[in-house]
Scaffold this active site. Structure first.
Site, PDB file in Angstrom:
ATOM      1  N   GLY A 104      42.729  43.871  54.425  1.00  0.00           N
ATOM      2  CA  GLY A 104      41.152  43.768  54.871  1.00  0.00           C
ATOM      3  C   GLY A 104      40.919  44.553  55.866  1.00  0.00           C
ATOM      4  O   GLY A 104      41.521  44.270  56.899  1.00  0.00           O
ATOM      5  N   ASP A 159      39.192  56.997  58.201  1.00  0.00           N
ATOM      6  CA  ASP A 159      39.698  55.948  57.230  1.00  0.00           C
ATOM      7  C   ASP A 159      40.697  56.418  56.456  1.00  0.00           C
ATOM      8  O   ASP A 159      40.580  55.998  55.372  1.00  0.00           O
ATOM      9  CB  ASP A 159      38.382  55.481  56.151  1.00  0.00           C
ATOM     10  CG  ASP A 159      38.594  54.243  55.609  1.00  0.00           C
ATOM     11  OD1 ASP A 159      39.594  53.386  55.973  1.00  0.00           O
ATOM     12  OD2 ASP A 159      37.783  53.656  54.596  1.00  0.00           O
ATOM     13  N   ARG A 211      47.838  60.197  53.776  1.00  0.00           N
ATOM     14  CA  ARG A 211      46.534  60.450  53.073  1.00  0.00           C
ATOM     15  C   ARG A 211      45.594  61.503  54.111  1.00  0.00           C
ATOM     16  O   ARG A 211      44.862  61.991  53.441  1.00  0.00           O
ATOM     17  CB  ARG A 211      45.744  59.160  53.335  1.00  0.00           C
ATOM     18  CG  ARG A 211      44.410  58.706  52.786  1.00  0.00           C
ATOM     19  CD  ARG A 211      44.041  57.463  52.830  1.00  0.00           C
ATOM     20  NE  ARG A 211      42.817  57.434  52.589  1.00  0.00           N
ATOM     21  CZ  ARG A 211      41.881  56.028  52.563  1.00  0.00           C
ATOM     22  NH1 ARG A 211      43.051  54.908  52.479  1.00  0.00           N
ATOM     23  NH2 ARG A 211      40.670  55.781  52.435  1.00  0.00           N
TER      24      ARG A 211
END
Lengths: 345, 435
Positions: free
Chosen positions: B171, B284, B311
Site C-alpha cells: 500500500g 516509484d 527495478r
C-alpha cells in the site's frame, strides 16, 4: 477471467421506498433488470454501489441500504459458482475521480454538495491552521494523514472530537457546530484525502513550454533527422493547434497509439517470416514468443510457425526511428522540440 | 557513467545453502535461497515444445492469478485475493476452496501462501493474516496485520522461518510507513515487528530524513517475500520506495531504509546490515526484487553472496555476511544516476528527478524488472531474469502543493506521456559474479 462489467446508475430518488421500486426507479432507467446479469456477493454489490456514487450518483444512506439488500437478495452468486465475477475489482474506476482501489469498502463516500458546504465551514473555521488542502501549516496538523480523520465516517469521529472543544479561527466554540456542519466538514476533508490518491485530477501537467522553438526547429531539420520523414508544412501542418502540449510531447516521443506493440494506431508492427524452404510471409503478429510465431497477412489469412534457428523473423517497425531517438534526446532537445511543434498552428 | 573498478577473479563453488526441492515446492521461492532453480531434468530444452495440457483448473473467482502455487504431498495450494484453493496436482480436481468475505483493500494480486506442518498462512487484501488447516481449509486464527483505513493491504506470500510466520505490508497511496512482522504460527501472537523507516529522531537512519513527520510517512513497503540464510540466521528483506515518491521535496536525504536490501536477525527482527539500492528514489522504483543467495568463490576464497537485479536498472552483488558491495552494474541503460558512490549505491542525478516540464527517464515506471522473480542456475553460473530494455518515460512533476502527498500521479487518458516506446521484454542471463 471472464469480465462482465455491469454498470448501475443510481440516480436521485424521489418517492416510494419499496425495494423493487427503488431499483426500478433508480437503476432500471439505464439498466433494465435483464441486463443486471453478473451475480455479486453483498460486498461486491456494496463496492458497485460505492463506485456509482463515486461517479456522481446521488443516493441517500437509506436508499443505499435498500438497494444493497435488494441486489444481494436478487442477484446473489449461484450456488454452484461460488462468488461471482470479480472483473471490476482492481480495475480502473470509471469517471474522472481518483482510484479508490486501496480503500475499505465501508469508506466515507464523498457527497460533492456536502463537501462544498463543508468548504464554507472550513474557510470560516479551519483554513488558517490546517491550510487550503488540509495538509497542514506551521500552526496546524496535516489532516489527510490523521488517523482520526481516516477512521471517520460522516462525522463519526469528528463529532465527538469537536464536541470536546478545539480552537476555531472565528473564536466560536467547536462544540457549537451542528452535526450537519461537522458531517459536511467530514465530506470536505475526505475529498482532500482522496485528492492525494492516484488518478486525482489535482495532479495535472503544468507548464511544459520551457524550450527554445528556434533550437527545436534546428534540431528537427538537423541532428534529430525528423525532416527525413516529417514536414512542418506537410504531415505536421497545424499539429500545434490539434493537441495540447502534454499530448503533443507524448506523441512525438512515443507515437505508438494504445501502448506497447502499437495497436490502435494507423501504422502497425509487422513481421516478415522466411522459412528455410518456402516463401516469405509478412503480416501483423498474432503470436510472437520464444516458441511460436504467427502473423495475419493482408488477406486475413493466419500463418503459424514453430520458431527455430532456421526460421528467419524480421521485425518491420514503423516507429523504429522514434525508438532510436529516445536514446539520443537530451531533456533540452525534448523541450526545444515541443516548443517548436506548438508553433505549427 | 563510471563503472566500478573492482573486477574480482572469481570461480563458483558447488556448495549450496540447501539442496533445492525435487518432490515439492514448499515455499513461494521453492526454498529459502530465492534461487527458484529446479535440478530436475525431465523437462528440458529438447522436449519442452512437446508439452501438452494434462488438465485445466478453472478458478471461477478471484480475478487474476498472480501467485506461485505451493506443492506439498502432491497437493497444489493456489491463491487469488480473498481465495485459497487446494488442488490435486495429479488431476486438477479441487480438494477445497476457501473464499473470504472482504472489507476492502486493493485486490491487485496475491503472491501465495506459506506452509508449516499442517498449517497454511495467507494474507488478505483487508489486512488479515489467517491460518488455515492444510487438510480442509478450516480457519484456526486470524490477526490484523495492518490498518485498512490507512490504505494498507495484504498481497505478499508469508514466509516461515524458525517457528515464525513473517508477513509484510502493501500500500503506497497514503504515505504510510512499511514494516515486517513475525507471528507465532500456533497462536498468531506477534513476536517482533521491524519498521522499515525510523519513527523518531535518533533511530537508525533518522539522519537521512529532514524530520519525524517525513519519516513517519516515508513509505518503504515490504511487498516481497524475504530469503533466509540459516547459518547466519539472517532474513534478507527488500524494501519499497519512499513516499511521497514523485513529490519528494519534503523528504530531503537518502530516506533510509527505503529502496534497500536489509539483513534482520531472525530471532529478534533487529537490523544487522543494510545496502541501499536506490537512495532518495523519486521514480516509484520499489527495490523489492528477490535477493538471491549464492555461494561462490572470489579470489580463491569461498564467499556467501547475495544477488539482486533491481527495478532501477542496476544489478547488485553483496557479501551477505556484512552487506558490503562487490558488484554494481547496470543491466539496462539507466540514465538517472550520475555515478556510483564508494558504497556501491548509485548517486541520483537531480536533473532526472521529476520535472515540471518533464524529464526523460529510463527505466520507465514499471522498471527494468519488477516483482516477477529471477532464477539462478548453479550449473550454468547464471542469473536468469525477465527484464525490459529500452523503455523510457517522461516524468512530470504535477503537484503544485507545497505540502506534497500521495503518489502524485494522474491517470492520463493518453498513456504515451508515461508509457514506453519500443521496450523489448527480454529473458537475459548474467554471470552473477562479474559486472
Amino acid at each position: 477471467m471472464r469480465t462482465m462489467w455491469v454498470c448501475l446508475a443510481v440516480a436521485a430518488l424521489a418517492g416510494a421506498q419499496e425495494p423493487a421500486s427503488v431499483f426500478q426507479n433508480v437503476c432500471a432507467k439505464c439498466h433494465p433488470p435483464e441486463a443486471v446479469v453478473t451475480p455479486r456477493s453483498r460486498t461486491e454489490w456494496q463496492e458497485t454501489i460505492n463506485k456509482m456514487v463515486d461517479m456522481g450518483a446521488k443516493v441517500s444512506a437509506e436508499e443505499r441500504t435498500i438497494l444493497l439488500d435488494y441486489l444481494t437478495a436478487t442477484y446473489a452468486p449461484g450456488a454452484a459458482g461460488g462468488p461471482g465475477g470479480r472483473g471490476g475489482r482492481g480495475g480502473r474506476g470509471g469517471g474522472g475521480g481518483p482510484t479508490l482501489n486501496g480503500a475499505p469498502l465501508d469508506r466515507h463516500v464523498v457527497d460533492p454538495d456536502a463537501a462544498n458546504r463543508g468548504r464554507t465551514v472550513w474557510v470560516a473555521q479551519c483554513i488558517e491552521c490546517h491550510g487550503t488542502t488540509a495538509r497542514g501549516t506551521d500552526k496546524g496538523k496535516n489532516l489527510i494523514q490523521s488517523d482520526m480523520v481516516l477512521r471517520d465516517r460522516y462525522g463519526s469521529t469528528l463529532v465527538p472530537f469537536l464536541a470536546k472543544g478545539h480552537p476555531m479561527q472565528s473564536g466560536r466554540p467547536s462544540a457549537s457546530l451542528s452535526k450537519t456542519e461537522v458531517a459536511d466538514l467530514s465530506h470536505f476533508i475526505h475529498e482532500r484525502v482522496y485528492d492525494t490518491l492516484r488518478g486525482s485530477s489535482i495532479f495535472q501537467p503544468q507548464n511544459l513550454l520551457t524550450g527554445n522553438a528556434k533550437a527545436g526547429e534546428a534540431w528537427f531539420n538537423g541532428a534529430g533527422k525528423c525532416s527525413t520523414c516529417h514536414s512542418a508544412t506537410g504531415d505536421l501542418k497545424g499539429i500545434g493547434g490539434r493537441f495540447d502540449p502534454p499530448t503533443l510531447q507524448g506523441r512525438f516521443l512515443f507515437p505508438r497509439g494504445g501502448g506497447r506493440g502499437g495497436r490502435g494506431g494507423g501504422k502497425q508492427l509487422t513481421l516478415t517470416i522466411t522459412p528455410a524452404n518456402g516463401a516469405a510471409v509478412t503480416g501483423v503478429p498474432v503470436v510472437f514468443d520464444d516458441f511460436d510465431v504467427s502473423v495475419r497477412d493482408e488477406k486475413g489469412e493466419v500463418h503459424a510457425f514453430t520458431r527455430s534457428a532456421q526460421l528467419k523473423v524480421v521485425r518491420n517497425d514503423p516507429f523504429a526511428m522514434h525508438d532510436q531517438l529516445l536514446d539520443v534526446y537530451t531533456d533540452k532537445n525534448m523541450h526545444d522540440m515541443l516548443a517548436y511543434l506548438v508553433t505549427l498552428k | 557513467m563510471k563503472r566500478i573498478a573492482i573486477v574480482p577473479v572469481l570461480a563458483l563453488a558447488a556448495a549450496l545453502v540447501a539442496q533445492p526441492p525435487t518432490t515439492s515446492w514448499p515455499t513461494y521461492h521453492g526454498d529459502n535461497t530465492g534461487r527458484r532453480f529446479s535440478p530436475l531434468t525431465g523437462i528440458n530444452d529438447k522436449n519442452i515444445s512437446g508439452l501438452a495440457t494434462a488438465w485445466t483448473f478453472r478458478a471461477g473467482a478471484g480475478g487474476s492469478l498472480k501467485s506461485t502455487p505451493l506443492m506439498v504431498d502432491g497437493i497444489l495450494y493456489l491463491t487469488a485475493p480473498d481465495h485459497v484453493w487446494a488442488i490435486d496436482a495429479r488431476n486438477g480436481k479441487e480438494i477445497w476452496h476457501k473464499a473470504f468475505e472482504t472489507k476492502g483493500g486493493w485486490h491487485i494480486g496475491n503472491r501465495g501462501v506459506g506452509i508449516s506442518g499442517n498449517w497454511l498462512f495467507f494474507l488478505t487484501p483487508d489486512c488479515q493474516i489467517i491460518s488455515l488447516n492444510l487438510k480442509d481449509g478450516s480457519e484456526r486464527w486470524r490477526k490484523q496485520n495492518c490498518d485498512l483505513d490507512q490504505f494498507y493491504y495484504g498481497s505478499m506470500a508469508p514466509m516461515i522461518v524458525k517457528n515464525k510466520v513473517i508477513a509484510g505490508v502493501s500500500g503506497d497511496d497514503l504515505d504510510r510507513p512499511g514494516y515486517l512482522t513475525a507471528y507465532d504460527p500456533e497462536t498468531g501472537d506477534q513476536k517482533w515487528r521491524w519498521s522499515v523507516v525510523p519513527l523518531k529522531k535518533g533511530d537508525a537512519g533518522s539522519e537521512t530524513w529532514p524530520n519525524e513527520e517525513a519519516m513517519r510517512h516515508g513509505g518503504g513497503m515490504t511487498w516481497q517475500m524475504p530469503t533466509y540464510d540459516p547459518d547466519l540466521n539472517l532474513i534478507y528483506i527488500t524494501t519499497g520506495n519512499p513516499q511521497p515518491v514523485i513529490a519528494h521535496a519534503n523528504r530531503k536525504g537518502d530516506n533510509l531504509f527505503t529502496g534497500c536490501i536489509v539483513a534482520l536477525n531472525a530471532d529478534t527482527g533487529k537490523m544487522v546490515w543494510y545496502f541501499q539500492a536506490s537512495a532518495h528514489d523519486t521514480h516509484d522504483w520499489d527495490s523489492t526484487q528477490v535477493p538471491v543467495l549464492i555461494d561462490g568463490q572470489i579470489d580463491g576464497r569461498p564467499r556467501k553472496l547475495l544477488a539482486m537485479a533491481a527495478r532501477n536498472g542496476y544489478y547488485f552483488l553483496l557479501d551477505r555476511t556484512n552487506g558490503k558491495n562487490i558488484v554494481t552494474a547496470p543491466y539496462t541503460k539507466p540514465n538517472w544516476a550520475k555515478g556510483i558512490r564508494p558504497s556501491g549505491t548509485p548517486e541520483p542525478d537531480p536533473a532526472k528527478h521529476p520535472q515540471v516540464d518533464g524529464a526523460l527517464v529510463t527505466p520507465n515506471q514499471g522498471g527494468a524488472t519488477n516483482w516477477p522473480p529471477p532464477t539462478f542456475s548453479p550449473a550454468d553460473r547464471a542469473v536468469l531474469r525477465g527484464s525490459v530494455a529500452g523503455v523510457q518515460r517522461v516524468l512530470h512533476f504535477r503537484s503544485g502543493s507545497r505540502q506534497p502527498a500521495g503518489l502524485g500521479r494522474h491517470r492520463s487518458r493518453r498513456r504515451e506521456s508515461e508509457f514506453v516506446g519500443g521496450g523489448d521484454r527480454l529473458q537475459d542471463r548474467q554471470d552473477p559474479l562479474v559486472p
